[in-house]
Design a protein around this motif. Structure first.
Motif, PDB file in Angstrom:
ATOM      1  N   PHE A 158       0.828  -1.203   0.000  1.00  0.00           N
ATOM      2  CA  PHE A 158       0.000   0.000   0.000  1.00  0.00           C
ATOM      3  C   PHE A 158       0.863   1.255   0.000  1.00  0.00           C
ATOM      4  CE2 PHE A 158      -2.389   3.350   2.185  1.00  0.00           C
ATOM      5  CZ  PHE A 158      -3.560   3.374   1.438  1.00  0.00           C
ATOM      6  N   LEU A 159       1.893   1.283   0.849  1.00  0.00           N
ATOM      7  CA  LEU A 159       2.735   2.472   0.969  1.00  0.00           C
ATOM      8  C   LEU A 159       3.603   2.709  -0.255  1.00  0.00           C
ATOM      9  CD1 LEU A 159       3.832   2.164   4.708  1.00  0.00           C
ATOM     10  CD2 LEU A 159       2.397   3.959   3.735  1.00  0.00           C
ATOM     11  N   THR A 160       3.928   1.645  -0.974  1.00  0.00           N
ATOM     12  CA  THR A 160       4.803   1.797  -2.134  1.00  0.00           C
ATOM     13  C   THR A 160       4.044   1.806  -3.450  1.00  0.00           C
ATOM     14  OG1 THR A 160       5.160  -0.608  -2.175  1.00  0.00           O
ATOM     15  CG2 THR A 160       6.752   0.723  -0.951  1.00  0.00           C
ATOM     16  N   ASP A 161       2.742   1.744  -3.397  1.00  0.00           N
ATOM     17  CA  ASP A 161       1.930   1.794  -4.619  1.00  0.00           C
ATOM     18  C   ASP A 161       2.090   3.175  -5.258  1.00  0.00           C
ATOM     19  OD1 ASP A 161       0.016   1.933  -6.592  1.00  0.00           O
ATOM     20  OD2 ASP A 161      -1.597   1.100  -5.376  1.00  0.00           O
ATOM     21  N   PRO A 162       2.626   3.257  -6.487  1.00  0.00           N
ATOM     22  CA  PRO A 162       2.843   4.571  -7.124  1.00  0.00           C
ATOM     23  C   PRO A 162       1.571   5.407  -7.222  1.00  0.00           C
ATOM     24  CG  PRO A 162       3.925   2.839  -8.374  1.00  0.00           C
ATOM     25  CD  PRO A 162       3.066   2.150  -7.353  1.00  0.00           C
ATOM     26  N   ASP A 163       0.424   4.749  -7.366  1.00  0.00           N
ATOM     27  CA  ASP A 163      -0.824   5.491  -7.489  1.00  0.00           C
ATOM     28  C   ASP A 163      -1.266   6.102  -6.170  1.00  0.00           C
ATOM     29  OD1 ASP A 163      -0.984   4.833 -10.162  1.00  0.00           O
ATOM     30  OD2 ASP A 163      -2.141   3.006  -9.790  1.00  0.00           O
ATOM     31  N   ALA A 166       1.799   9.496  -3.933  1.00  0.00           N
ATOM     32  CA  ALA A 166       1.671  10.954  -4.048  1.00  0.00           C
ATOM     33  C   ALA A 166       0.568  11.471  -3.140  1.00  0.00           C
ATOM     34  CB  ALA A 166       1.382  11.332  -5.506  1.00  0.00           C
ATOM     35  N   GLU A 167      -0.544  10.738  -3.078  1.00  0.00           N
ATOM     36  CA  GLU A 167      -1.656  11.144  -2.208  1.00  0.00           C
ATOM     37  C   GLU A 167      -1.246  11.092  -0.742  1.00  0.00           C
ATOM     38  OE1 GLU A 167      -6.075   9.471  -0.879  1.00  0.00           O
ATOM     39  OE2 GLU A 167      -5.011   8.568  -2.573  1.00  0.00           O
ATOM     40  N   LEU A 168      -0.556  10.034  -0.357  1.00  0.00           N
ATOM     41  CA  LEU A 168      -0.136   9.892   1.043  1.00  0.00           C
ATOM     42  C   LEU A 168       0.907  10.937   1.415  1.00  0.00           C
ATOM     43  CD1 LEU A 168       0.108   5.997   1.246  1.00  0.00           C
ATOM     44  CD2 LEU A 168      -1.730   7.465   2.114  1.00  0.00           C
ATOM     45  N   THR A 169       1.823  11.231   0.496  1.00  0.00           N
ATOM     46  CA  THR A 169       2.805  12.288   0.754  1.00  0.00           C
ATOM     47  C   THR A 169       2.111  13.628   0.940  1.00  0.00           C
ATOM     48  OG1 THR A 169       4.481  11.095  -0.534  1.00  0.00           O
ATOM     49  CG2 THR A 169       4.844  13.450  -0.165  1.00  0.00           C
ATOM     50  N   GLY A 246       8.298   5.541   3.759  1.00  0.00           N
ATOM     51  CA  GLY A 246       9.130   4.361   3.980  1.00  0.00           C
ATOM     52  C   GLY A 246       8.752   3.199   3.076  1.00  0.00           C
ATOM     53  N   GLU A 247       9.697   2.309   2.878  1.00  0.00           N
ATOM     54  CA  GLU A 247       9.492   1.142   2.021  1.00  0.00           C
ATOM     55  C   GLU A 247       9.826  -0.162   2.716  1.00  0.00           C
ATOM     56  OE1 GLU A 247      11.760   1.597  -1.517  1.00  0.00           O
ATOM     57  OE2 GLU A 247      10.658   3.378  -2.213  1.00  0.00           O
ATOM     58  N   PHE A 258      10.473   9.241  16.954  1.00  0.00           N
ATOM     59  CA  PHE A 258      10.125  10.382  16.115  1.00  0.00           C
ATOM     60  C   PHE A 258      10.846  10.359  14.765  1.00  0.00           C
ATOM     61  CE2 PHE A 258       8.850  13.491  19.781  1.00  0.00           C
ATOM     62  CZ  PHE A 258       7.852  12.608  20.142  1.00  0.00           C
ATOM     63  N   ASP A 259      11.832   9.483  14.622  1.00  0.00           N
ATOM     64  CA  ASP A 259      12.588   9.397  13.367  1.00  0.00           C
ATOM     65  C   ASP A 259      12.084   8.277  12.457  1.00  0.00           C
ATOM     66  OD1 ASP A 259      14.125  11.388  14.493  1.00  0.00           O
ATOM     67  OD2 ASP A 259      15.724  10.026  15.137  1.00  0.00           O
ATOM     68  N   ARG A 260      11.120   7.508  12.919  1.00  0.00           N
ATOM     69  CA  ARG A 260      10.653   6.357  12.153  1.00  0.00           C
ATOM     70  C   ARG A 260       9.746   6.782  11.006  1.00  0.00           C
ATOM     71  NH1 ARG A 260       9.226   2.164  17.154  1.00  0.00           N
ATOM     72  NH2 ARG A 260      11.336   2.217  18.051  1.00  0.00           N
ATOM     73  N   THR A 261       9.870   6.075   9.904  1.00  0.00           N
ATOM     74  CA  THR A 261       8.938   6.282   8.805  1.00  0.00           C
ATOM     75  C   THR A 261       7.571   5.745   9.201  1.00  0.00           C
ATOM     76  OG1 THR A 261       9.392   4.122   7.810  1.00  0.00           O
ATOM     77  CG2 THR A 261      10.823   5.965   7.153  1.00  0.00           C
ATOM     78  N   VAL A 262       6.566   6.073   8.405  1.00  0.00           N
ATOM     79  CA  VAL A 262       5.237   5.525   8.660  1.00  0.00           C
ATOM     80  C   VAL A 262       5.287   4.001   8.610  1.00  0.00           C
ATOM     81  CG1 VAL A 262       2.856   5.409   7.796  1.00  0.00           C
ATOM     82  CG2 VAL A 262       4.082   7.598   7.804  1.00  0.00           C
ATOM     83  N   MET A 263       6.035   3.477   7.655  1.00  0.00           N
ATOM     84  CA  MET A 263       6.190   2.027   7.552  1.00  0.00           C
ATOM     85  C   MET A 263       6.798   1.454   8.826  1.00  0.00           C
ATOM     86  SD  MET A 263       6.025  -0.756   5.690  1.00  0.00           S
ATOM     87  CE  MET A 263       6.673  -2.409   5.980  1.00  0.00           C
TER      88      MET A 263
END
Length: 419
Positions: A158-163, A166-169, A246-247, A258-263
């Motif tokens: 889900f987090l790495t889906d190109p579609d 951009a929305e999540l960012t 994050g990937e 506080f430094d962790r990615t959402v992933m």
């Protein structure tokens, strides 16, 4: 007779089941082991609860079956043969649908055996049924929706889906750009008053007042100032910054909270077993976490923020050269820490830093552990009551102590081995 053998007064149940099973042939091979016997899960999930039903048929229970009931048990398995063959065929279809869906979490036999038995009774042999593949795919989707299972693989996709990235960012940018300026702590119910009584007589009204007046939010006001969150051990940066999506993530190399990615934030929770029974799907989970990253203390609930402020104050003496406990809770934490023999041992070691010990940085380790526990409670939807606060504060230190003991033992063993 059992396969041409004379039947004794009682027959081992396992031998009897295996003998009857062998007569079902290759049609049940997907439910069998390499020796042609029923898999352990086949017995546990299919034969016992759905065919033999020993609870309703005590004569089929136990390790041995009386000779009078041997033929009856054998016939029960043979009568179920067509349904079991159809179950095996459905299981093959469902496993294929699972692979196509990219699902890797959970054991397929645990998840699907009984559903396939149900499909066998509803639809019969899938080999002669139009649309069987669609039914199998729907079954896989239903099983994992019912479980509310959010797997690491699904989260990563889900987090790495190109579609979607951009929305999540954009959601991340919006959440951080709209962070309100927090008020300075003002007069009102005090954290110190609660810390003085929380270990012995926690006051629910004071706890509620602290939450109602947003005391935890106010106490987060200085976290954005240079060096403050860094000093608390919650970040390695001079001040917190918006995370990346994050990937990938690894338990062995997780950054500070506080430094962790959402992933990484959700990975840590998922691998600890959190949210596996939640009804929220991946999109909701990710959206909530993005908003949480921009919140005070990077926590969504006010009681969690109050608990972090309490932990910050109660832990002020940990690892300090001249500790001042400041409150009853602080004194209790400090006494627990001082009583640890390994603390004194590490302090005497000339190479404690080389060993990776955090005795002098215990307060940061403590606040990180407390944050992780509060974050986990939020993901599980668990409210924090006044009577649970001391257990949280004290439990976080116990956890740090146990972790440090283990690390010291491991480091010393490696040193003795010369490795």
């Amino acid at each position: 007779m059992v396969h041409g053998l004379a039947v004794p007064a009682a027959v081992p149940r396992g031998m009897l089941v295996a003998d009857a099973w062998s007569e079902l042939g290759d049609a049940v091979a997907p439910l069998s082991n390499a020796s042609g016997r029923p898999l352990a899960r086949t017995v546990k999930l299919l034969l016992d609860p759905l065919v033999l039903r020993p609870a309703q048929n005590p004569r089929f229970s136990g390790g041995v079956v009386d000779a009078r009931h041997v033929d009856e048990l054998r016939q029960a398995i043979l009568d179920a043969g067509p349904a079991l063959a159809a179950t095996a065929a459905w299981f093959q279809l469902v496993k294929g649908a699972r692979r196509r869906a990219g699902i890797t979490e959970g054991h397929p036999q645990d998840l699907y055996f009984q559903r396939c038995f149900e499909l066998a009774h509803l639809h019969g042999d899938p080999g002669v049924l139009a649309g069987a593949a669609d039914i199998a795919a729907d079954t896989v989707a239903d099983v994992h929706t019912e479980r509310g299972e959010v797997s690491v693989d699904r989260l990563r996709r889900f987090l790495t889906d190109p579609d979607r990235s951009a929305e999540l960012t954009g959601l991340l940018h919006e959440a951080w750009s709209r962070r309100p300026e927090l008020p300075e702590p003002g007069p009102g119910p005090g954290l110190r008053a609660f810390l003085d009584d929380c270990a012995t007589a926690p006051d629910p009204r004071l706890w509620q007042a602290l939450a109602d007046t947003a005391a935890g939010t106010a106490e987060a006001a200085d976290l954005d100032r240079p060096g403050v969150a860094l000093g608390h051990g919650l970040t390695s940066r001079d001040r917190p910054a918006a995370p990346e999506l994050g990937e990938r993530a690894s338990k062995r190399d997780l950054p500070r909270p506080f430094d962790r990615t959402v992933m990484e934030r959700l990975f840590a929770a998922l691998t600890a077993g959190i949210r596996r029974t939640s009804t929220a799907g991946v999109p909701t989970l990710v959206t909530e976490e993005i908003r949480r990253t921009a919140a005070p203390w990077q926590l969504a609930e006010e009681p969690s923020r109050v608990a972090m402020a309490l932990g910050r104050d109660a832990s002020a003496g940990l690892g300090a050269d001249r500790p001042e406990p400041g409150s009853d809770a602080g004194a209790r934490l400090l006494n627990r820490w001082r009583r640890e023999p390994y603390v004194h041992r590490v302090l005497r070691l000339p190479d404690a830093t080389a060993l990776g010990m955090e005795v002098r940085g215990v307060r940061g380790a403590y606040l990180r552990r407390l944050w992780v526990r509060l974050h986990g409670r939020e993901l599980r939807g668990e409210a924090t009551a006044a009577g649970e606060v001391w257990d949280l504060l004290d439990g976080a230190l116990r956890s740090v102590v146990m972790d440090q003991r283990h690390r010291l033992k491991r480091s010393l063993v490696r040193g003795e081995d010369g490795s």
